[in-house]
Design an enzyme around this catalytic site. Structure first.
Site, PDB file in Angstrom:
ATOM      1  N   ASP A   1       4.395  -5.981   8.647  1.00  0.00           N
ATOM      2  CA  ASP A   1       3.664  -5.702   7.406  1.00  0.00           C
ATOM      3  C   ASP A   1       2.723  -6.767   6.966  1.00  0.00           C
ATOM      4  O   ASP A   1       2.509  -6.953   5.743  1.00  0.00           O
ATOM      5  CB  ASP A   1       4.555  -5.194   6.362  1.00  0.00           C
ATOM      6  CG  ASP A   1       3.842  -4.611   5.056  1.00  0.00           C
ATOM      7  OD1 ASP A   1       2.725  -4.384   5.170  1.00  0.00           O
ATOM      8  OD2 ASP A   1       4.586  -4.399   4.168  1.00  0.00           O
TER       9      ASP A   1
ATOM     10  N   ALA B   1       2.806  -2.503  -3.507  1.00  0.00           N
ATOM     11  CA  ALA B   1       1.561  -3.308  -3.733  1.00  0.00           C
ATOM     12  C   ALA B   1       0.373  -2.246  -3.363  1.00  0.00           C
ATOM     13  O   ALA B   1      -0.859  -2.995  -3.177  1.00  0.00           O
ATOM     14  CB  ALA B   1       1.559  -4.435  -2.722  1.00  0.00           C
TER      15      ALA B   1
END
Length: 361
Positions: free
Chosen positions: A257, A129
């Site tokens: 994350d 991403a």
């Protein structure tokens, strides 16, 4: 405070006395299952935090403070502010704000120990991403970034030209280097470890998997690593794969994350320059690619226990191992002289109280 205290030598049922640091722990060794008192654990340490509370580290401004406060409520007492692959001006803006936040911890905030530079020194074929601004690293650029905020950890793809040499230079300078967002082979991983790389960024994710004739980067980690991150949201990595890593990597540690969507309702949020969507229990790009997580470290602890880890081991995986990895000998453990970074949990492992350097959040 009184309860079941997890010390470096095991559980003690008794009292912990502290100011900004821990003064003493009084009590007797005991099995927490023999009573109904609270669990008292070392504060959680997260070396991979992109955001939370609707804010992203790449925004600059007061974003690091807002994010650190959100994670503090979930038991994270110290963290590394994590950047995204981005143009230099975006990274510089983020580092300026992070550097200022490192110097002064605000009330109710987790301690920001420094920066995890996750990119731009990654492989453009394994962005995950990350936005499409991957590039070759240069020592001069890393040194310039380090003048804005303390560089504690840098993710690199070791197969990129010149990166093995940089790994050695960074390791010699005391910066932890992790292998991640990589298309590299097993051999590339072994070479990076031999050059001083210390770990792997979100193991299994954004790297070649294990095959019995091509062990890949995952094979290099399972065969040789002492440390690696893993995201235990039970979405990024199957519980069975987490158990494989736990058996293979002695000091595996957990990260969130986490993105701006952590602690927020479903909807659209920013991750660097990209719009991400919180839905179906996770965070995704429009094409469905996982884009960080909504995980907090108290959730990580509960997930580890859910898949079968004893609470004491789960605690090490969300605290002590990361402290050791960063060389933070006064964090991640409850012992006299250590920072009073403490999490109190009820019997269902939900937060009752958090103390950061003695301050109750």
């Amino acid at each position: 405070m009184k309860g079941n205290i997890l010390t470096p030598n095991g559980w003690v049922h008794g009292e912990l006395h502290a100011g900004a640091t821990i003064d003493a722990i009084d009590g007797v060794p005991a099995d927490p299952q023999d009573n109904d008192d609270d669990y008292i654990l070392p504060g959680f340490i997260d070396v991979h935090v992109h955001g939370g509370a609707g804010r992203d580290m790449m925004e600059g401004g007061d974003a690091p403070h807002v994010i650190a406060a959100l994670h503090a409520k979930h038991g994270t007492t110290s963290l590394l502010a994590t950047t995204m692959t981005a143009p230099p001006e975006d990274i510089e803006r983020a580092l300026s704000a992070i550097g200022a936040a490192c110097k002064e911890r605000g009330k109710g905030e987790a301690r920001i120990l420094g920066v995890h530079l996750e990119g731009p020194y990654i492989n453009s074929s394994k962005l995950g991403a990350q936005p499409p601004f991957a590039k070759e690293a240069s020592l001069a650029e890393v040194e310039a970034y380090g003048r804005q905020a303390p560089m504690r950890l840098i993710t690199v793809a070791p197969e990129i030209h010149g990166h093995l040499e940089l790994v050695r230079l960074l390791a010699d300078a005391g910066i932890r280097v992790q292998i991640g967002h990589t298309s590299g082979s097993y051999e590339d991983g072994v070479a990076a470890l031999e050059h001083g790389a210390a770990g792997f960024t979100h193991l299994f994710n954004a790297m070649p998997g294990l095959h019995h004739r091509e062990p890949g980067m995952v094979g290099a980690a399972l065969a040789h690593a002492q440390y690696a991150e893993i995201i235990p949201d039970l979405l990024h990595v199957h519980p069975g794969a987490i158990k494989v890593a736990l058996r293979s990597i002695p000091h595996l540690f957990c990260v969130t994350d986490s993105t701006a969507a952590a602690g927020m309702p479903d909807g659209e949020y920013m991750l660097g320059r990209q719009v991400v969507h919180k839905c179906m229990g996770g965070v995704r790009l429009a094409d469905g690619t996982l884009a960080g997580s909504t995980l907090t470290m108290d959730g990580a602890l509960r997930n580890l226990v859910q898949i079968g880890l004893p609470l004491a081991e789960a605690s090490r995986r969300v605290s002590t191992n990361a402290a050791d990895y960063l060389g933070e000998t006064r964090r991640g453990r409850l012992a006299p002289g250590c920072h009073a970074d403490i999490v109190v949990l009820d019997r269902d492992l939900h937060i009752k109280a958090v103390y950061i350097e003695g301050e109750q959040v």
